[in-house]
Design a protein around this motif. Structure first.
Motif, mmCIF file in Angstrom:
data_model
loop_
_atom_site.group_PDB
_atom_site.id
_atom_site.type_symbol
_atom_site.label_atom_id
_atom_site.label_comp_id
_atom_site.label_asym_id
_atom_site.label_seq_id
_atom_site.Cartn_x
_atom_site.Cartn_y
_atom_site.Cartn_z
ATOM 1 N N PRO A 142 0.805 -1.240 0.000
ATOM 2 C CA PRO A 142 0.000 0.000 0.000
ATOM 3 C C PRO A 142 0.830 1.277 0.000
ATOM 4 C CG PRO A 142 -0.917 -1.605 1.523
ATOM 5 C CD PRO A 142 0.378 -2.191 1.041
ATOM 6 N N GLU A 143 1.932 1.318 0.767
ATOM 7 C CA GLU A 143 2.703 2.561 0.838
ATOM 8 C C GLU A 143 3.411 2.853 -0.496
ATOM 9 O OE1 GLU A 143 6.733 0.717 2.982
ATOM 10 O OE2 GLU A 143 5.642 2.395 3.882
ATOM 11 N N ILE A 144 3.885 1.808 -1.179
ATOM 12 C CA ILE A 144 4.505 2.002 -2.504
ATOM 13 C C ILE A 144 3.438 2.447 -3.493
ATOM 14 C CG2 ILE A 144 5.600 0.834 -4.443
ATOM 15 C CD1 ILE A 144 7.590 1.159 -2.304
ATOM 16 N N PHE A 145 2.271 1.800 -3.419
ATOM 17 C CA PHE A 145 1.155 2.150 -4.309
ATOM 18 C C PHE A 145 0.812 3.633 -4.167
ATOM 19 C CE2 PHE A 145 -3.284 2.853 -5.241
ATOM 20 C CZ PHE A 145 -3.553 2.061 -6.343
ATOM 21 N N ALA A 146 0.634 4.098 -2.934
ATOM 22 C CA ALA A 146 0.251 5.494 -2.695
ATOM 23 C C ALA A 146 1.342 6.448 -3.167
ATOM 24 C CB ALA A 146 -0.034 5.710 -1.210
ATOM 25 N N PHE A 147 2.595 6.092 -2.894
ATOM 26 C CA PHE A 147 3.707 6.955 -3.312
ATOM 27 C C PHE A 147 3.750 7.084 -4.828
ATOM 28 C CE2 PHE A 147 8.014 7.791 -4.671
ATOM 29 C CZ PHE A 147 8.446 8.788 -3.810
ATOM 30 N N LEU A 148 3.620 5.969 -5.545
ATOM 31 C CA LEU A 148 3.669 5.996 -7.004
ATOM 32 C C LEU A 148 2.571 6.874 -7.583
ATOM 33 C CD1 LEU A 148 4.361 2.205 -7.739
ATOM 34 C CD2 LEU A 148 5.901 4.098 -8.271
ATOM 35 N N VAL A 149 1.354 6.691 -7.074
ATOM 36 C CA VAL A 149 0.207 7.413 -7.632
ATOM 37 C C VAL A 149 0.320 8.909 -7.385
ATOM 38 C CG1 VAL A 149 -2.278 7.745 -7.402
ATOM 39 C CG2 VAL A 149 -1.356 5.434 -7.592
ATOM 40 N N GLU A 150 0.673 9.301 -6.179
ATOM 41 C CA GLU A 150 0.684 10.731 -5.847
ATOM 42 C C GLU A 150 1.915 11.439 -6.406
ATOM 43 O OE1 GLU A 150 0.137 11.015 -1.610
ATOM 44 O OE2 GLU A 150 -2.032 10.753 -1.773
ATOM 45 N N SER A 151 3.048 10.763 -6.481
ATOM 46 C CA SER A 151 4.259 11.396 -7.025
ATOM 47 C C SER A 151 4.216 11.502 -8.541
ATOM 48 C CB SER A 151 5.508 10.624 -6.590
ATOM 49 O OG SER A 151 5.504 9.314 -7.155
ATOM 50 N N ALA A 152 3.225 10.894 -9.167
ATOM 51 C CA ALA A 152 3.135 10.929 -10.635
ATOM 52 C C ALA A 152 2.803 12.310 -11.170
ATOM 53 C CB ALA A 152 2.085 9.917 -11.119
ATOM 54 N N ILE A 153 2.393 13.248 -10.308
ATOM 55 C CA ILE A 153 2.162 14.617 -10.805
ATOM 56 C C ILE A 153 3.473 15.277 -11.206
ATOM 57 C CG2 ILE A 153 0.135 14.895 -9.315
ATOM 58 C CD1 ILE A 153 1.996 16.970 -7.748
ATOM 59 N N LEU A 154 4.605 14.733 -10.756
ATOM 60 C CA LEU A 154 5.913 15.345 -10.986
ATOM 61 C C LEU A 154 6.536 14.774 -12.260
ATOM 62 C CD1 LEU A 154 7.152 14.994 -7.298
ATOM 63 C CD2 LEU A 154 6.341 17.098 -8.400
ATOM 64 N N ASP A 155 6.967 15.660 -13.163
ATOM 65 C CA ASP A 155 7.643 15.202 -14.374
ATOM 66 C C ASP A 155 9.001 14.592 -14.039
ATOM 67 O OD1 ASP A 155 5.623 15.938 -16.095
ATOM 68 O OD2 ASP A 155 6.369 17.972 -16.324
ATOM 69 N N ARG A 156 9.626 15.104 -13.009
ATOM 70 C CA ARG A 156 10.827 14.475 -12.450
ATOM 71 C C ARG A 156 10.777 14.654 -10.952
ATOM 72 N NH1 ARG A 156 16.195 17.853 -12.392
ATOM 73 N NH2 ARG A 156 15.398 19.937 -11.935
ATOM 74 N N LEU A 157 11.379 13.735 -10.222
ATOM 75 C CA LEU A 157 11.244 13.784 -8.773
ATOM 76 C C LEU A 157 12.546 13.419 -8.093
ATOM 77 C CD1 LEU A 157 9.441 10.606 -7.472
ATOM 78 C CD2 LEU A 157 9.794 10.948 -9.888
ATOM 79 N N SER A 158 12.723 13.993 -6.928
ATOM 80 C CA SER A 158 13.836 13.646 -6.046
ATOM 81 C C SER A 158 13.246 13.364 -4.669
ATOM 82 C CB SER A 158 14.828 14.812 -5.963
ATOM 83 O OG SER A 158 14.217 15.930 -5.332
ATOM 84 N N PRO A 199 13.879 14.877 -1.695
ATOM 85 C CA PRO A 199 13.385 16.081 -0.990
ATOM 86 C C PRO A 199 12.103 16.646 -1.599
ATOM 87 C CG PRO A 199 15.749 16.226 -1.380
ATOM 88 C CD PRO A 199 15.264 15.045 -2.151
ATOM 89 N N LEU A 200 12.015 16.650 -2.918
ATOM 90 C CA LEU A 200 10.797 17.163 -3.566
ATOM 91 C C LEU A 200 9.604 16.281 -3.222
ATOM 92 C CD1 LEU A 200 9.171 18.893 -5.518
ATOM 93 C CD2 LEU A 200 10.157 17.593 -7.417
ATOM 94 N N ALA A 201 9.784 14.965 -3.293
ATOM 95 C CA ALA A 201 8.676 14.061 -2.974
ATOM 96 C C ALA A 201 8.256 14.208 -1.520
ATOM 97 C CB ALA A 201 9.081 12.616 -3.272
ATOM 98 N N ASP A 202 9.224 14.366 -0.613
ATOM 99 C CA ASP A 202 8.889 14.582 0.804
ATOM 100 C C ASP A 202 8.018 15.816 0.965
ATOM 101 O OD1 ASP A 202 10.145 12.358 1.821
ATOM 102 O OD2 ASP A 202 12.002 13.400 2.349
ATOM 103 N N ALA A 203 8.415 16.914 0.289
ATOM 104 C CA ALA A 203 7.682 18.171 0.428
ATOM 105 C C ALA A 203 6.276 18.070 -0.148
ATOM 106 C CB ALA A 203 8.451 19.298 -0.259
ATOM 107 N N VAL A 204 6.136 17.411 -1.295
ATOM 108 C CA VAL A 204 4.837 17.339 -1.973
ATOM 109 C C VAL A 204 3.904 16.363 -1.277
ATOM 110 C CG1 VAL A 204 3.688 16.692 -4.137
ATOM 111 C CG2 VAL A 204 5.791 18.046 -4.201
ATOM 112 N N LEU A 205 4.438 15.228 -0.848
ATOM 113 C CA LEU A 205 3.592 14.168 -0.291
ATOM 114 C C LEU A 205 3.510 14.215 1.226
ATOM 115 C CD1 LEU A 205 4.752 11.174 -2.531
ATOM 116 C CD2 LEU A 205 3.043 12.915 -3.002
#
Length: 913
Positions: A267-283, A285-291
């Motif tokens: 579930p945690e990987i599933f949620a991370f993948l779906v929500e981080s998909a708004i980012l054209d590229r991700l790191s 720190p960026l994913a931490d801030a957004v999610l």
């Protein structure tokens, strides 16, 4: 009892695409201990290994195969199957192991390892052991066994593993020793050639190159994606539309990714993948801030290790992106499972972090997605010019299209950014209107004191630069030249990009007026200025103009070197597929075509065609359309070529770009005469206001001078005069044109003129003039291996070459000219053996039954709506038939079609049905 199919390589069905490049890489396993094939699902790992195994068996190699599954993650079962796989390769190895495993109360792991290693040591030849789907192996005791096997086995064992995720044993030590071969998803992706082989050869889909390039880009060479797309295409009539909108949300792709990838994740990987998909590229720190997380780094490592379509963007693995189709799929899941307000909040947090960390350009897209228009507008103002300097015009265009029009109208910086787009998209009239509005806003701001100092100076310099560009884009080179020279020295030194751009515009204007030295000088100066401004786009454009000047001078090799330098810099600084690269590539196509490398020309054209058609100056779009027509005609697709040229002429009229209209007219007349339709060629000239009886083609424009933009009309008129048995008139006309070209040093077009002069003189019985003109043409073409200039003139040119060859000793034997003439003759012979286009001097166009029905109503004066109602068709279908009819008749509109039908004697018949 063993499952026998687990011990057999996959069945290789007929029609598989050969992958010799990867097979050669796998052959490197002969000198390595371990080969790893690692990629996400659907990249063809098992199929590739099956093809390689088949090749190895053809060389009598010993090969064992084991296809793993979830049940094999138990040491006893794993060893049982491992030994069975090895014994399929060599029955003498570990013969006592099965009995020992069945009789021993404890699993004899050490005995199994010792038996395999000692028996392998007795072999003289290599043995290949393939373990497919190794991602299922996680048990620690299995990992320890495989580590020990790799450590102690003799050099004859070569272990080959395929996996979707991390391997159960370490690789670092093997890398250091050079004992590892690794193929990942980047190498497994299908190339464009392989995509074409899969879809057009193996599956006989007959897709045009443009559609293949689009699919290649959307799937990024993902084999399963291509195969799923092909299954959908088989069931669809509107293939081009499907391909244009192909994405990860398509049902087949979505079902594959959901069932084989996403639904298997925690579930945690599933949620991370779906929500981080708004980012054209991700790191992380960026994913931490957004999610709102603190563990993004850990999750990214797990996602990458599991091969979940995550692509690293740097060597340090700080930045990543998802595969295009996977990202599309994740975003569709996000839209289906999250509230719009929640998604907007994700975008707002992304804009906050990106803006705060200096990634202004990326912040814009998220501010727009979050619905924060004013904030987005301010961000666009900050980063539009750097993006324009780097040729990212489509990005700026997309942003401006999403901003409210009244907001842009209040901000002169945004208005100027819009003019850059309009200038490069061949919309000079719109650009002029926007410029006037921006000028008013800038003057008002200066009067009010809200704009002053260096900022005001920069905006005025940008305004003048764009004014010169818009005038030039409207095919008014002399006016643009005069405007630039009036204030070029007043551009402040603090604005090198504008100074360099003005220089490039001046260089292009000089080139379009036939002043090659002026073009070279202006572009060289502009290049130095752009280099100081660190504007890659400007430097590339300077090299492009320098290359075009060399091409016009007949120095094709020099042009190719300049184009290659520009392309290399564009790729190095901007990445592959940029607008800067495309605008150079579209002219490289012409060189490949001239050298008769039609396949390479077609591939390069379709690779960059979409970028040029979406965002390109008229001169680039002009080159694109002319290349499309020439390549189609060279391949025997004359109706397609005629339709492209008709559209090009309409575009030239619409954009008021006379050189495009003239160039397309010349090509259309050439093709009409090639199929023997002299009447249609005469009508094509008349339709453009050119009187075939006049001595000069400028009858419609009294007092106009001969110039590079009108020269193609002279050539078209001369072609018609030759076809109408008036070769002396053609000679006089062509001599006039040649004199101007020779004086300018524009040898490339001079070669075409002299080739036509040779044909005209030969038809007139003027042997001496024919010989002189033919020698001229060959002297220009031979050193550069230019072929199509002469091939495209057809059998008439070959007659002249054969005539001259018997009278020119230097054209025979092993001389450079002799080898060129020999090669040219072979090409001409092949071209003449190709199916001739339909039509003769008085042959009627070949209409289908449905087209005949449309023609009947057209001749009777019915409107498109009337035709649709009478024939039970959709209006768009009527338009489609009319477009085909116009192409076959060689006309541009309904009125011309009716006149043409009357001219060839079909008007009354069509009206009567």
């Amino acid at each position: 009892m063993l499952i026998e199919t687990k011990l057999r390589p996959p069945h290789l069905r007929a029609g598989l695409i050969a992958r010799p490049r990867l097979i050669r890489q796998l052959d490197g396993a002969l000198s390595a201990r371990l080969a790893v094939v690692s990629a996400p699902p659907g990249f063809g790992k098992s199929t590739l290994l099956g093809q390689w195994i088949a090749a190895l068996k053809g060389r009598d190699a010993a090969v064992g195969w084991l296809a793993l599954d979830g049940d094999d993650n138990e040491i006893g079962r794993f060893l049982t199957y491992l030994v069975a796989a090895i014994q399929r390769a060599d029955p003498a190895i570990a013969r006592q192991v099965p009995v020992m495993m069945q009789s021993s109360p404890l699993l004899p792991v050490d005995f199994v390892l010792t038996s395999i290693v000692n028996d392998l040591a007795q072999r003289s030849g290599p043995l290949f052991l393939v373990l497919d789907d190794c991602q299922f192996l996680e048990a620690p005791e299995i990992c320890r066994f495989l580590d020990a096997l790799l450590t102690y086995a003799p050099a004859c064992l070569h272990l080959v593993v395929a996996t979707r995720g991390p391997l159960p044993f370490g690789l670092a030590n093997m890398r250091v020793k050079g004992q590892l071969i690794n193929l990942d998803d980047m190498q497994l992706r299908f190339s464009l050639d392989e995509t074409e082989s899969l879809l057009n050869e193996a599956q006989a889909m007959d897709l045009p190159m443009a559609d293949l390039v689009t699919l290649q880009h959307r799937t990024e060479g993902w084999v399963a994606g291509l195969q799923l797309a092909s299954l959908s295409l088989e069931q669809r009539a509107a293939r081009a539309d499907f391909i244009r909108h192909f994405s990860g949300s398509q049902r087949e792709i979505a079902e594959f990714l959901a069932g084989d990838v996403l639904d298997r994740q925690p579930p945690e990987i599933f949620a991370f993948l779906v929500e981080s998909a708004i980012l054209d590229r991700l790191s992380a720190p960026l994913a931490d801030a957004v999610l709102g997380r603190r563990d993004s780094a850990t999750l990214l490592r797990a996602i990458e290790a599991a091969n979940l379509f995550l692509i690293p963007l740097d060597a340090e693995r700080h930045w990543f992106r998802y595969h295009h189709l996977f990202a599309d799929f994740l975003r569709s899941r996000l839209a289906a499972t999250r509230d719009p307000a929640a998604i907007a909040a994700l975008h707002a947090r992304a804009a906050d972090w990106l803006s705060a960390n200096g990634f202004t350009s990326e912040a814009v897209a998220h501010a727009l997605a979050a619905g924060e228009a004013d904030r987005a507008a301010a961000l666009v103002e900050d980063c539009a010019m750097p993006l324009i300097m780097a040729s990212h015009l489509n990005t700026v265009r997309a942003w401006l299209a999403r901003l409210p029009r009244d907001l842009i109208a209040r901000r002169p910086k945004l208005q100027l950014a819009e003019v850059w787009i309009q200038f490069h998209m061949s919309r000079p009239q719109e650009g002029a209107r926007t410029l006037r509005a921006a000028k008013r806003n800038i003057r008002a701001a200066i009067a009010q004191g809200s704009l002053a100092g260096a900022e005001a100076e920069a905006m005025l310099a940008e305004l003048r630069t764009l004014t010169a560009g818009v005038i030039s884009a409207a095919d008014r080179s002399r006016s643009a030249q005069a405007f630039i020279r009036q204030w070029q020295d007043q551009v402040p030194e603090s604005q090198p990009f504008f100074k360099g751009t003005i220089g490039n515009i001046l260089g292009f204007c000089s080139l379009s007026l036939g002043d090659l030295d002026g073009a070279r000088l202006a572009s060289l100066r502009a290049r130095d200025t752009h280099a100081a401004a660190q504007s890659v786009f400007g430097v590339v454009y300077s090299d492009l103009i320098l290359g075009l000047a060399e091409k016009a001078a007949g120095n094709l090799q020099g042009a190719a070197e300049l184009f290659a330098r520009a392309t290399q810099q564009a790729r190095a600084e901007l990445g592959a597929g940029s607008y800067a690269e495309a605008m150079v590539a579209i002219f490289e196509v012409e060189l490949l075509y001239e050298w008769n490398d039609l396949g390479a020309a077609e591939r390069l054209l379709h690779q960059h065609r979409q970028v040029i058609e979406e965002c390109g100056l008229v001169v680039h779009e002009m080159a694109c359309k002319l290349h499309l027509a020439r390549l189609a005609a060279a391949r025997g697709r004359h109706d397609e070529a005629m339709a492209v040229l008709e559209r090009a002429e309409r575009l030239g009229i619409e954009k008021r770009y006379h050189r495009l209209t003239a160039a397309a007219l010349n090509e259309r007349v050439r093709l009409l005469l090639k199929r023997g339709d002299v009447g249609a060629a005469r009508y094509a000239l008349l339709a453009r206001g050119i009187d075939p009886e006049a001595r000069r083609p400028e009858t419609r424009r009294p007092g106009a001078d001969l110039s590079p933009s009108t020269e193609p009309e002279y050539l078209a008129l001369a072609r018609l005069q030759i076809a109408e048995a008036r070769p002396q008139a053609a000679q006089r006309l062509l001599d006039q044109v040649a004199e101007k070209m020779r004086a300018d040093g524009r040898l490339r077009r001079l070669a075409q003129v002299r080739a036509l002069s040779a044909i005209a003189a030969y038809r007139a019985g003027d042997a001496l003039s024919a010989l002189a003109a033919a020698v001229d043409a060959v002297a220009i073409c031979a050193p550069q291996r230019a072929m199509r200039t002469l091939i495209d003139e057809g059998s008439a040119m070959r007659e002249v070459i054969d005539f001259a060859r018997g009278r020119m000793p230097s054209w025979s034997g092993d001389t450079p000219a002799g080898s060129y003439i020999e090669e040219l003759g072979q090409f001409c012979e092949r071209a003449e053996r190709a199916p001739a286009p339909r039509g003769g001097r008085r042959a009627d166009p070949d209409f289908s039954q449905r087209e005949t029905e449309v023609l009947r109503l057209l001749s009777a004066g019915h409107s498109n709506r009337d035709m649709a109602r009478a024939l039970g068709m959709a209006p768009d279908t009527v338009k489609w038939h009319l477009k085909n009819i116009f192409g076959k008749l060689g006309v541009a509109n309904r009125t011309q079609a009716v006149l043409r039908l009357q001219q060839i004697g079909l008007g009354g018949e069509a009206a009567r049905g």
